[in-house]
Motif scaffolding. Structure first.
Motif, PDB file in Angstrom:
ATOM      1  N   GLN A   1      70.959  80.184   8.859  1.00  0.00           N
ATOM      2  CA  GLN A   1      71.863  79.568   9.211  1.00  0.00           C
ATOM      3  C   GLN A   1      72.811  79.036   7.992  1.00  0.00           C
ATOM      4  O   GLN A   1      72.469  78.520   7.168  1.00  0.00           O
ATOM      5  CB  GLN A   1      71.660  78.550  10.128  1.00  0.00           C
ATOM      6  N   VAL A   2      73.915  79.449   7.919  1.00  0.00           N
ATOM      7  CA  VAL A   2      75.035  79.012   7.028  1.00  0.00           C
ATOM      8  C   VAL A   2      75.167  77.448   7.044  1.00  0.00           C
ATOM      9  O   VAL A   2      76.004  77.202   8.453  1.00  0.00           O
ATOM     10  CB  VAL A   2      76.207  79.955   6.873  1.00  0.00           C
ATOM     11  N   GLN A   3      75.303  76.546   6.153  1.00  0.00           N
ATOM     12  CA  GLN A   3      75.596  75.252   6.336  1.00  0.00           C
ATOM     13  C   GLN A   3      76.087  74.447   5.122  1.00  0.00           C
ATOM     14  O   GLN A   3      75.608  74.942   3.782  1.00  0.00           O
ATOM     15  CB  GLN A   3      74.326  74.378   6.804  1.00  0.00           C
ATOM     16  N   LEU A   4      76.960  73.757   5.136  1.00  0.00           N
ATOM     17  CA  LEU A   4      77.238  72.844   3.986  1.00  0.00           C
ATOM     18  C   LEU A   4      77.144  71.362   4.460  1.00  0.00           C
ATOM     19  O   LEU A   4      77.603  71.067   5.328  1.00  0.00           O
ATOM     20  CB  LEU A   4      78.732  73.403   3.572  1.00  0.00           C
ATOM     21  N   VAL A   5      76.456  70.501   3.499  1.00  0.00           N
ATOM     22  CA  VAL A   5      76.072  69.447   3.849  1.00  0.00           C
ATOM     23  C   VAL A   5      76.665  68.378   2.873  1.00  0.00           C
ATOM     24  O   VAL A   5      75.970  68.464   1.762  1.00  0.00           O
ATOM     25  CB  VAL A   5      74.763  68.908   4.257  1.00  0.00           C
ATOM     26  N   GLY A  26      71.539  78.797   3.563  1.00  0.00           N
ATOM     27  CA  GLY A  26      71.880  79.909   4.071  1.00  0.00           C
ATOM     28  C   GLY A  26      72.600  80.936   3.409  1.00  0.00           C
ATOM     29  O   GLY A  26      72.846  82.198   3.723  1.00  0.00           O
ATOM     30  N   PHE A  27      73.107  80.744   2.057  1.00  0.00           N
ATOM     31  CA  PHE A  27      73.832  81.626   1.307  1.00  0.00           C
ATOM     32  C   PHE A  27      73.580  81.076  -0.368  1.00  0.00           C
ATOM     33  O   PHE A  27      73.332  80.087  -0.277  1.00  0.00           O
ATOM     34  CB  PHE A  27      75.298  81.918   1.742  1.00  0.00           C
ATOM     35  N   THR A  28      73.975  81.869  -1.124  1.00  0.00           N
ATOM     36  CA  THR A  28      73.864  81.527  -2.584  1.00  0.00           C
ATOM     37  C   THR A  28      75.385  81.108  -2.931  1.00  0.00           C
ATOM     38  O   THR A  28      76.268  82.025  -3.241  1.00  0.00           O
ATOM     39  CB  THR A  28      73.414  82.715  -3.315  1.00  0.00           C
ATOM     40  N   LEU A  29      75.563  79.859  -3.185  1.00  0.00           N
ATOM     41  CA  LEU A  29      76.611  79.345  -3.538  1.00  0.00           C
ATOM     42  C   LEU A  29      77.225  79.873  -4.614  1.00  0.00           C
ATOM     43  O   LEU A  29      78.468  79.791  -5.075  1.00  0.00           O
ATOM     44  CB  LEU A  29      76.610  77.594  -3.764  1.00  0.00           C
ATOM     45  N   TYR A  94      86.850  63.840   2.983  1.00  0.00           N
ATOM     46  CA  TYR A  94      86.888  64.990   2.030  1.00  0.00           C
ATOM     47  C   TYR A  94      86.001  66.229   2.628  1.00  0.00           C
ATOM     48  O   TYR A  94      84.906  65.749   3.062  1.00  0.00           O
ATOM     49  CB  TYR A  94      86.352  64.280   0.550  1.00  0.00           C
ATOM     50  N   TYR A  95      86.464  67.254   2.672  1.00  0.00           N
ATOM     51  CA  TYR A  95      85.645  68.405   2.930  1.00  0.00           C
ATOM     52  C   TYR A  95      85.369  69.259   1.886  1.00  0.00           C
ATOM     53  O   TYR A  95      86.144  69.767   0.993  1.00  0.00           O
ATOM     54  CB  TYR A  95      86.317  69.110   4.144  1.00  0.00           C
ATOM     55  N   CYS A  96      83.939  69.925   1.963  1.00  0.00           N
ATOM     56  CA  CYS A  96      83.851  70.981   0.726  1.00  0.00           C
ATOM     57  C   CYS A  96      83.942  72.166   1.737  1.00  0.00           C
ATOM     58  O   CYS A  96      84.032  72.208   2.929  1.00  0.00           O
ATOM     59  CB  CYS A  96      82.364  70.752   0.436  1.00  0.00           C
ATOM     60  N   ALA A  97      84.238  73.359   0.814  1.00  0.00           N
ATOM     61  CA  ALA A  97      84.627  74.608   1.528  1.00  0.00           C
ATOM     62  C   ALA A  97      83.978  75.811   0.476  1.00  0.00           C
ATOM     63  O   ALA A  97      84.043  75.671  -0.698  1.00  0.00           O
ATOM     64  CB  ALA A  97      85.916  74.974   1.949  1.00  0.00           C
ATOM     65  N   ALA A  98      83.431  76.918   1.132  1.00  0.00           N
ATOM     66  CA  ALA A  98      83.259  78.005   0.306  1.00  0.00           C
ATOM     67  C   ALA A  98      83.424  79.382   0.921  1.00  0.00           C
ATOM     68  O   ALA A  98      83.554  79.367   2.289  1.00  0.00           O
ATOM     69  CB  ALA A  98      81.607  77.906   0.341  1.00  0.00           C
ATOM     70  N   THR A  99      83.774  80.333   0.325  1.00  0.00           N
ATOM     71  CA  THR A  99      84.193  81.691   0.775  1.00  0.00           C
ATOM     72  C   THR A  99      83.942  82.649  -0.278  1.00  0.00           C
ATOM     73  O   THR A  99      83.666  82.578  -1.300  1.00  0.00           O
ATOM     74  CB  THR A  99      85.512  81.743   1.298  1.00  0.00           C
ATOM     75  N   GLU A 113      91.940  80.390   3.625  1.00  0.00           N
ATOM     76  CA  GLU A 113      91.077  81.154   3.167  1.00  0.00           C
ATOM     77  C   GLU A 113      89.586  80.966   2.983  1.00  0.00           C
ATOM     78  O   GLU A 113      88.838  81.796   2.349  1.00  0.00           O
ATOM     79  CB  GLU A 113      91.606  81.228   1.357  1.00  0.00           C
ATOM     80  N   TYR A 114      89.007  79.933   3.322  1.00  0.00           N
ATOM     81  CA  TYR A 114      87.714  79.641   3.677  1.00  0.00           C
ATOM     82  C   TYR A 114      87.269  79.823   4.783  1.00  0.00           C
ATOM     83  O   TYR A 114      87.594  79.412   6.105  1.00  0.00           O
ATOM     84  CB  TYR A 114      87.681  78.030   2.949  1.00  0.00           C
ATOM     85  N   ASP A 115      85.841  80.231   4.589  1.00  0.00           N
ATOM     86  CA  ASP A 115      85.274  80.297   5.926  1.00  0.00           C
ATOM     87  C   ASP A 115      84.014  79.400   6.339  1.00  0.00           C
ATOM     88  O   ASP A 115      83.780  79.319   7.570  1.00  0.00           O
ATOM     89  CB  ASP A 115      84.334  81.784   5.611  1.00  0.00           C
ATOM     90  N   TYR A 116      83.420  78.772   5.364  1.00  0.00           N
ATOM     91  CA  TYR A 116      82.515  78.035   5.508  1.00  0.00           C
ATOM     92  C   TYR A 116      83.189  76.652   5.098  1.00  0.00           C
ATOM     93  O   TYR A 116      83.504  76.161   4.028  1.00  0.00           O
ATOM     94  CB  TYR A 116      81.273  77.991   4.798  1.00  0.00           C
TER      95      TYR A 116
END
Length: 127
Positions: A1-5, A26-29, A94-99, A113-116
């Protein structure tokens, strides 16, 4: 499961510092473009700082240049936002995001443009 905490938000006096962390699972940053966004009450979410997957290209909003630094620790699968000399105009969630993008050099500066996304962490600046 993809997650950003996210973690690290809080109350700080003007001129103080905070470091926000965002742990990915859940993924490699390391293969992802990442960014930090913020949203103050009554305002739209805005890009604060973003960096390409290659770490070779960065973006900083004019309002934070010279004060904020984005980074990542691939061994910990975690991204950071070091915030120094915090000002009264910096309070927000403040939010972090990755794609993922095949072009590792691209910097993505808009939220579409960001998915997570992380859940957000509150930063308050007050004396």
């Amino acid at each position: 499961q993809v997650q950003l905490v996210e973690s690290g938000g809080g109350l700080v006096q003007p001129g103080g510092s905070l470091r926000l962390s965002c742990a990915a699972s859940g993924f490699t940053l390391a293969y992802y473009a990442i960014g930090w966004f913020r949203q103050a009450p009554g305002k739209e979410r805005e890009g604060v700082s973003c960096i390409s997957a290659s770490n070779s290209n960065t973006y900083y909003a004019d309002s934070v240049k010279g004060r904020f630094t984005i980074s990542r620790d691939n061994a910990k699968n975690t991204m950071y936002l070091q915030m120094n000399n915090l000002k009264p105009e910096d309070p927000a969630v403040y939010y972090c995001a990755a794609t993922y993008r095949t072009d590792s050099m691209v910097v993505l500066t808009t939220e579409d443009e960001y998915d997570y996304w992380g859940q957000g962490t509150q930063v308050t600046v007050s004396s």
